[in-house]
Design an enzyme around this catalytic site. Structure first.
Site, PDB file in Angstrom:
ATOM      1  N   ASP A  80      56.796  46.933 -13.416  1.00 11.39           N
ATOM      2  CA  ASP A  80      57.639  45.983 -13.567  1.00 11.39           C
ATOM      3  C   ASP A  80      56.704  44.837 -13.973  1.00 11.39           C
ATOM      4  O   ASP A  80      56.136  43.877 -13.219  1.00 11.39           O
ATOM      5  CB  ASP A  80      56.972  45.613 -11.939  1.00 11.39           C
ATOM      6  CG  ASP A  80      57.943  44.298 -11.426  1.00 11.39           C
ATOM      7  OD1 ASP A  80      59.716  44.366 -12.338  1.00 11.39           O
ATOM      8  OD2 ASP A  80      58.000  44.429 -10.549  1.00 11.39           O
ATOM      9  N   PHE A  81      56.378  43.793 -15.641  1.00  9.37           N
ATOM     10  CA  PHE A  81      55.334  43.298 -15.788  1.00  9.37           C
ATOM     11  C   PHE A  81      56.009  42.535 -15.968  1.00  9.37           C
ATOM     12  O   PHE A  81      56.563  41.470 -17.240  1.00  9.37           O
ATOM     13  CB  PHE A  81      54.777  43.826 -16.634  1.00  9.37           C
ATOM     14  CG  PHE A  81      53.801  42.703 -17.945  1.00  9.37           C
ATOM     15  CD1 PHE A  81      52.031  43.489 -16.808  1.00  9.37           C
ATOM     16  CD2 PHE A  81      54.036  42.318 -18.540  1.00  9.37           C
ATOM     17  CE1 PHE A  81      51.005  42.369 -17.579  1.00  9.37           C
ATOM     18  CE2 PHE A  81      52.545  41.300 -18.759  1.00  9.37           C
ATOM     19  CZ  PHE A  81      51.502  41.334 -17.913  1.00  9.37           C
TER      20      PHE A  81
END
Length: 410
Positions: free
Chosen positions: A340-341
């Site tokens: 979930d960058f």
């Protein structure tokens, strides 16, 4: 609190001192589960409940998801929503449980009043566990009124026990965490990044449940491999306490940091992560695992279609899942991915946060989300700076599109 038995001679469970179901005979129940091979709604639902009693929560969710897909009436769907919520509650994910309980309560109030007491009773106990006694009492009293009218003495006694011991249902903190924070820390309801079991208290970030365990394991691994992550103040059972870094994320600091700096910091951070030895990473974030989780989110109704990207607005969650399966890449460019960058998960000083989904996966999963959010929030200059700092890798546009589509289901 006295243990409340529930026909232990005919049912596979009884209630423990916290009014949670536990198996009467775990060994016999496990043997029955091993022999079970149901292919119909009632059998799958019973098997899911049995697996929950045995503490095999992931398997329980799988079976109940199958039951939910076979449910041919709204009444059956309501019962499975309550069962699924029970699993999430026992597993330590009260936010998921509350969504499902409330959905069941809303639907039963509208069409099936005989199920209202069950939904209200279960939701009430769940809220009591989460230190929300006023709301819990209101729901349990509603369930009691309905059960008195119905006249089922066993159900009446179950709700009476919950009301009589309401304060005792609240989940305590593990002793080592209580020593650190106090028995009842002040939990914030408003702060950046709030979600699920994440709360803030006196300079600490607190997480509880399976994701907290997953995050602790990944934080430890990342720290051992030289990645800057938050300091762990304490960890016990399923409770993780992190020291507040006292700095905002790149998303929160958007007004004070220029686009090029944000993109550069994102690119440098991701390059450091993706350069870690993927063969040594013990966590799996690949498509097999991720698509299975996406399927669960779709079946259980946790996907927010209103939040889809503009070019996906005309698609349903089911249509997206079907497309993802049909267009699944034949290979994966494996690195250690964050999962979930986004600018919200990188602090302004470079610390990487919210790493519970970290694992071996395709680099394009991180690249896709970083590019999307940087473009939307900071513009093309940030995207260009991101790729310049990330390095010479030439991203595959089809792969970026695929993983951006995949993110819609999370």
């Amino acid at each position: 609190m006295a243990v409340t038995a529930q026909n232990s001679d005919t049912r596979p469970y009884r209630f423990d001192e916290r009014l949670r179901m536990i198996p009467v005979d775990a060994e016999t129940l496990a043997a029955r589960v091993a022999l079970a091979d149901p292919d119909d709604f009632p059998g799958l639902r019973r098997l899911g409940i049995a697996l929950m009693l045995l503490g095999r929560y992931e398997e329980a969710l799988d079976r109940l998801d199958q039951a939910l897909e076979l449910a041919d009436t709204e009444q059956r769907r309501i019962t499975v929503w309550i069962n699924l919520a029970d699993v999430y509650r026992y597993q330590g994910e009260p936010s998921h449980a509350e969504i499902l309980y409330r959905r069941a309560l809303h639907a039963s109030r509208a069409r099936y009043p005989d199920l209202v007491s069950f939904a209200a009773h279960h939701l009430g106990k769940s809220l009591a566990e989460q230190h929300r006694p006023r709301q819990a009492r209101e729901l349990l009293e509603e369930a009691m009124r309905l059960r008195v009218v119905d006249g089922d003495s066993e159900l009446i006694e179950s709700t009476r026990a919950a009301l009589d011991h309401l304060d005792e249902l609240a989940l305590p903190l593990p002793p080592v965490i209580e020593t650190l924070l106090g028995p009842v820390p002040a939990w914030s309801q408003e702060h950046e990044g709030r979600g699920g079991n994440l709360v803030r208290s006196g300079g600490y970030w607190i997480k509880r449940g399976p994701r907290a365990v997953a995050e602790y394991e990944r934080l430890s691994w990342l720290r051992d491999h030289g990645i800057a992550v938050p300091q762990v103040a304490g960890f016990a059972e399923d409770v993780l306490v992190l020291v507040d870094a006292a700095v905002g994320s790149l998303a929160a600091e958007a007004d004070s940091i220029d686009a090029v700096t944000v993109g550069t910091r994102m690119g440098q951070t991701l390059r450091s992560l993706h350069e870690l030895p993927v063969a040594q990473c013990p966590f799996d974030g690949g498509l097999e695992v991720t698509l299975a989780r996406a399927h669960r989110n779709v079946v259980e109704g946790f996907v927010d279609a209103a939040d889809f990207d503009d070019d996906h607005r005309d698609l349903s969650p089911e249509a997206i899942l079907a497309r993802l399966r049909q267009q699944r890449p034949a290979t994966e460019d494996l690195v250690v991915t964050h999962g979930d960058f986004t600018p919200g998960n990188v602090l302004a000083d470079g610390l990487l946060i919210d790493v519970a989904a970290l694992g071996r996966g395709d680099r394009h999963r991180d690249l896709a989300l970083a590019e999307r959010d940087l473009a939307e929030d900071f513009g093309p200059e940030a995207v260009a700076a991101f790729y310049a700092a990330y390095g010479p890798t030439q991203p595959d546009r089809a792969a970026l599109d695929y993983y951006r589509l995949l993110d819609e289901l999370f």
